[in-house]
Design a protein around this motif. Structure first.
Motif, PDB file in Angstrom:
ATOM      1  N   ASN A  57      40.665 -13.145  29.827  1.00  0.00           N
ATOM      2  CA  ASN A  57      39.991 -12.386  30.859  1.00  0.00           C
ATOM      3  C   ASN A  57      39.866 -13.322  31.895  1.00  0.00           C
ATOM      4  OD1 ASN A  57      38.309 -10.581  32.284  1.00  0.00           O
ATOM      5  ND2 ASN A  57      36.375 -11.382  31.146  1.00  0.00           N
ATOM      6  N   THR A  58      40.307 -13.130  33.278  1.00  0.00           N
ATOM      7  CA  THR A  58      40.443 -13.858  34.448  1.00  0.00           C
ATOM      8  C   THR A  58      39.369 -12.982  35.672  1.00  0.00           C
ATOM      9  OG1 THR A  58      41.835 -14.993  36.020  1.00  0.00           O
ATOM     10  CG2 THR A  58      42.721 -12.761  35.373  1.00  0.00           C
ATOM     11  N   SER A  59      38.840 -14.116  36.133  1.00  0.00           N
ATOM     12  CA  SER A  59      38.137 -13.679  37.283  1.00  0.00           C
ATOM     13  C   SER A  59      38.759 -13.516  38.611  1.00  0.00           C
ATOM     14  CB  SER A  59      36.830 -14.441  37.675  1.00  0.00           C
ATOM     15  OG  SER A  59      35.826 -14.189  38.440  1.00  0.00           O
ATOM     16  N   ILE A  60      38.869 -12.537  39.351  1.00  0.00           N
ATOM     17  CA  ILE A  60      39.553 -12.382  40.670  1.00  0.00           C
ATOM     18  C   ILE A  60      38.470 -12.729  41.789  1.00  0.00           C
ATOM     19  CG2 ILE A  60      40.636 -10.742  42.171  1.00  0.00           C
ATOM     20  CD1 ILE A  60      41.327  -9.118  39.998  1.00  0.00           C
ATOM     21  N   SER A  93      41.209  -8.785  33.514  1.00  0.00           N
ATOM     22  CA  SER A  93      40.488  -9.039  34.771  1.00  0.00           C
ATOM     23  C   SER A  93      39.144  -8.544  35.170  1.00  0.00           C
ATOM     24  CB  SER A  93      41.791  -8.925  35.893  1.00  0.00           C
ATOM     25  OG  SER A  93      41.956  -7.639  36.070  1.00  0.00           O
ATOM     26  N   THR A  94      38.522  -9.076  36.148  1.00  0.00           N
ATOM     27  CA  THR A  94      37.187  -8.773  36.325  1.00  0.00           C
ATOM     28  C   THR A  94      36.900  -9.411  37.799  1.00  0.00           C
ATOM     29  OG1 THR A  94      34.894  -8.819  35.980  1.00  0.00           O
ATOM     30  CG2 THR A  94      36.330 -10.881  35.254  1.00  0.00           C
ATOM     31  N   ASN A 160      34.102  -6.039  30.672  1.00  0.00           N
ATOM     32  CA  ASN A 160      35.420  -6.545  29.950  1.00  0.00           C
ATOM     33  C   ASN A 160      34.578  -7.025  28.743  1.00  0.00           C
ATOM     34  OD1 ASN A 160      37.313  -5.623  31.743  1.00  0.00           O
ATOM     35  ND2 ASN A 160      37.666  -7.722  32.272  1.00  0.00           N
ATOM     36  N   ILE A 161      35.104  -6.687  27.323  1.00  0.00           N
ATOM     37  CA  ILE A 161      34.429  -7.074  26.229  1.00  0.00           C
ATOM     38  C   ILE A 161      35.684  -7.408  25.295  1.00  0.00           C
ATOM     39  CG2 ILE A 161      33.154  -6.423  24.055  1.00  0.00           C
ATOM     40  CD1 ILE A 161      31.999  -4.366  25.830  1.00  0.00           C
ATOM     41  N   THR A 209      36.076   1.025  35.495  1.00  0.00           N
ATOM     42  CA  THR A 209      37.127   0.161  35.057  1.00  0.00           C
ATOM     43  C   THR A 209      37.040  -1.015  33.895  1.00  0.00           C
ATOM     44  OG1 THR A 209      36.130  -1.560  36.688  1.00  0.00           O
ATOM     45  CG2 THR A 209      37.949  -0.103  37.372  1.00  0.00           C
ATOM     46  N   ASP A 210      36.010  -0.347  33.054  1.00  0.00           N
ATOM     47  CA  ASP A 210      35.657  -1.065  31.860  1.00  0.00           C
ATOM     48  C   ASP A 210      37.123  -1.188  31.005  1.00  0.00           C
ATOM     49  OD1 ASP A 210      33.074  -0.999  32.874  1.00  0.00           O
ATOM     50  OD2 ASP A 210      32.304   0.404  31.339  1.00  0.00           O
TER      51      ASP A 210
END
Length: 257
Positions: A57-60, A93-94, A160-161, A209-210
């Motif tokens: 999971n990547t942070s934008i 992504s989040t 995001n889970i 966008t989950d």
């Protein structure tokens, strides 16, 4: 720079600090990367079923929220920075800060379930079934249309889970677990009284966008993960605790975790 935030005998969860470049600009960000010692079969709401070595999971970065016009190119940029090939990973992504990640675990008998959750609902909380959508997809490109005109994207949030278990879930159990996860997430939105961004009079059920990743294990076989089963209960509990904590952290809600 890598920071180990969780580990078991056959996998490790790392928070990796790195830079990303978009349109000649560089920003620092963080990516959650979970490495498995054996390939795992996963179900992703973004990529479907896949056998992988990693999930993540990547942070934008905030300055890039309105600058990423081709997500595939951005994804390749992230993967090049963390040294992982496209075929080996399922990646979410989040816009949430990866430092606000929440981790929850449940154990019963020989089974464990662990959730890694990032969440933010300030900018695009929705109540599905009662709202009109703003976006349309054509040939895998997404457009926002208002009165016939494309306008700049607004700030976004997402939940995001990533759910990992040692249970050897059937494909059906993996699909069913997404229903269980979604119901538990909505439970939190109700308890925290998260409101629709567009229609504040409506109780939100999530954001638009989950995404979810379910990772099966190599333990005993399980074919059902609904709410009447112990594994379903465990899934719901880790999701509820982690979504609650992540929302409170990211959106700075004045509520005790």
């Amino acid at each position: 720079m890598e920071e180990e935030i969780y580990s078991l005998e056959d996998w490790r969860a790392l928070k990796i600090r790195h830079t990303v470049e978009v349109d000649g600009e560089s920003e620092e960000t963080k990516t959650l990367l979970i490495k498995f010692s054996r390939d795992r079969r996963v179900l992703s709401s973004w990529e479907g079923f896949k056998i992988v070595k990693y999930v993540g999971n990547t942070s934008i970065p905030v300055p890039f929220w309105d600058k990423i016009h081709n997500y595939k190119d951005y994804r390749k940029e992230v993967l090049s920075k963390i040294g992982v090939s496209e075929e080996d990973i399922v990646l979410l992504s989040t816009g949430a800060n990866m430092d606000n990640i929440a981790i929850a675990r449940e154990d019963f008998d020989e089974y464990y379930v662990i959730a890694f959750t990032t969440a933010g609902a300030k900018y695009n909380a929705v109540r599905l079934g009662d709202e009109e959508a703003d976006y349309i997809e054509k040939d895998f490109k997404t457009y926002r249309v208002v009165n016939g005109k494309v306008i700049e994207r607004e700030k976004t949030g997402t939940v995001n889970i990533i759910l990992i278990t040692n249970a050897n879930l059937t494909d059906g159990a993996m699909v069913k677990s997404i229903i269980t996860i979604t119901e538990a997430k909505t439970n939190v939105f109700q308890e925290l009284d998260i409101r629709s961004t567009k229609y504040p009079e409506l109780q939100a059920t999530g954001t638009g966008t989950d995404n979810i990743i379910v990772v099966k294990g190599y333990g005993r076989g399980v074919h059902y993960t609904g709410g009447h089963t112990k594994l379903g209960e465990m899934i719901a509990k880790v999701v509820k605790r982690s979504v609650r904590e992540a929302l409170i952290k990211q959106d700075k809600l004045n509520i005790y975790v």
